[in-house]
Design a protein around this motif. Structure first.
Motif, short mmCIF file in Angstrom:
data_model
loop_
_atom_site.label_atom_id
_atom_site.label_comp_id
_atom_site.label_asym_id
_atom_site.label_seq_id
_atom_site.Cartn_x
_atom_site.Cartn_y
_atom_site.Cartn_z
N ALA A 76 0.76 -1.30 -0.11
CA ALA A 76 0.15 -0.06 -0.11
C ALA A 76 0.90 1.33 0.12
N PRO A 77 0.68 2.22 -0.93
CA PRO A 77 1.20 3.48 -0.72
C PRO A 77 0.86 4.14 0.50
N ASP A 78 1.47 5.30 0.77
CA ASP A 78 1.12 5.82 2.05
C ASP A 78 -0.19 7.10 1.59
N LEU A 79 -0.33 7.34 0.64
CA LEU A 79 -1.31 8.21 -0.09
C LEU A 79 -1.52 8.04 -1.59
N VAL A 80 -2.78 8.44 -1.77
CA VAL A 80 -3.32 8.12 -3.13
C VAL A 80 -4.24 9.36 -3.21
N VAL A 81 -3.77 10.20 -4.42
CA VAL A 81 -4.47 11.36 -4.77
C VAL A 81 -5.33 11.19 -5.95
N GLU A 82 -6.44 11.16 -5.95
CA GLU A 82 -7.54 10.67 -6.99
C GLU A 82 -8.01 11.98 -7.65
N ILE A 83 -7.88 12.15 -8.87
CA ILE A 83 -8.30 13.27 -9.70
C ILE A 83 -9.70 12.63 -10.19
N ALA A 84 -10.67 13.18 -9.63
CA ALA A 84 -12.08 12.82 -10.04
C ALA A 84 -12.30 13.33 -11.38
N SER A 85 -13.16 12.58 -12.21
CA SER A 85 -13.88 13.04 -13.43
C SER A 85 -15.24 12.76 -13.56
N PRO A 86 -16.31 13.48 -14.01
CA PRO A 86 -17.50 13.36 -13.78
C PRO A 86 -17.86 11.91 -14.50
N SER A 87 -17.18 11.49 -15.61
CA SER A 87 -17.44 10.17 -16.12
C SER A 87 -17.08 8.84 -15.39
N THR A 88 -16.09 9.16 -14.44
CA THR A 88 -15.62 7.96 -13.43
C THR A 88 -15.92 8.36 -12.04
N SER A 89 -16.70 9.29 -11.58
CA SER A 89 -16.69 9.64 -10.02
C SER A 89 -17.26 8.70 -9.30
N THR A 90 -18.32 8.20 -9.93
CA THR A 90 -19.17 7.03 -9.11
C THR A 90 -18.31 5.99 -8.89
N ALA B 68 -16.71 4.74 -5.05
CA ALA B 68 -17.10 3.47 -4.58
C ALA B 68 -16.03 2.21 -4.91
N LYS B 69 -15.89 1.95 -5.98
CA LYS B 69 -14.98 0.73 -6.09
C LYS B 69 -13.33 1.11 -5.85
N LYS B 70 -12.88 2.27 -6.54
CA LYS B 70 -11.49 2.44 -5.94
C LYS B 70 -11.14 2.72 -4.58
N LEU B 71 -12.12 3.29 -3.78
CA LEU B 71 -12.21 3.71 -2.49
C LEU B 71 -12.15 2.40 -1.75
N GLN B 72 -12.90 1.39 -1.99
CA GLN B 72 -13.01 -0.02 -1.38
C GLN B 72 -11.65 -0.58 -1.52
N LEU B 73 -11.21 -0.58 -2.68
CA LEU B 73 -10.01 -1.21 -3.30
C LEU B 73 -8.81 -0.72 -2.10
N SER B 74 -8.80 0.83 -2.36
CA SER B 74 -7.71 1.29 -1.56
C SER B 74 -7.53 0.90 -0.02
N ALA B 75 -8.99 0.95 0.57
CA ALA B 75 -9.20 0.40 1.96
C ALA B 75 -8.86 -0.92 2.16
N ARG B 76 -9.32 -1.85 1.54
CA ARG B 76 -8.79 -3.13 1.36
C ARG B 76 -7.44 -3.28 1.31
N GLY B 77 -6.73 -2.51 0.49
CA GLY B 77 -5.52 -2.73 0.26
C GLY B 77 -4.33 -2.03 1.45
N GLY B 78 -5.04 -1.09 2.16
CA GLY B 78 -4.52 -0.62 3.45
C GLY B 78 -3.74 0.83 3.10
N VAL B 79 -4.31 1.63 2.15
CA VAL B 79 -3.80 2.73 1.92
C VAL B 79 -4.45 3.80 3.05
N GLN B 80 -3.39 4.26 3.78
CA GLN B 80 -3.83 5.08 4.93
C GLN B 80 -4.43 6.42 4.97
#
Length: 102
Positions: free
Chosen positions: A21-35, A39-51
């Motif tokens: 897990a990286p220490d930090l993820v910075v996600e640049i949201a776009s209207p076409s992928t915001s959902t 949802a999914k990327k956030l869950q995957l990051s949490a499961r992976g242990g991104v703090q």
């Protein structure tokens, strides 16, 4: 999007990629992928242990800072303009939200 691996965890970086897990993820949201991003990327990051996970919205010009709390992200707030993100992962890095959208 940006992944941050701090010096203390440089061993995670291998020729095959970041192995852990990286220490930090910075996600640049776009209207076409915001959902998907919220949802999914956030869950995957949490499961992976991104703090720490930041979601930057270029339309609203806001950044939300989330920290992992017992395998679930907890929001530290939605920030805009000259507000400084209160990062736990990199507290010595004073990042103003407006810098993402300059």
């Amino acid at each position: 999007d940006v992944l941050v691996v701090l010096n203390a965890n440089l061993g995670l970086i291998t020729p095959a990629g970041v192995m852990g897990a990286p220490d930090l993820v910075v996600e640049i949201a776009s209207p076409s992928t915001s959902t998907y991003d919220r949802a999914k990327k956030l869950q995957l990051s949490a499961r992976g242990g991104v703090q720490e996970y930041w979601i930057c919205d270029p339309i609203a010009k806001t950044s939300e800072l989330l920290v992992l709390d017992q395998s679930v992200y907890r929001s530290l707030g939605l920030f805009r303009g000259q507000a400084t993100l209160p990062s736990i992962a990199v507290p010595e890095l004073p990042v103003h939200v407006s810098q993402f959208f300059a």
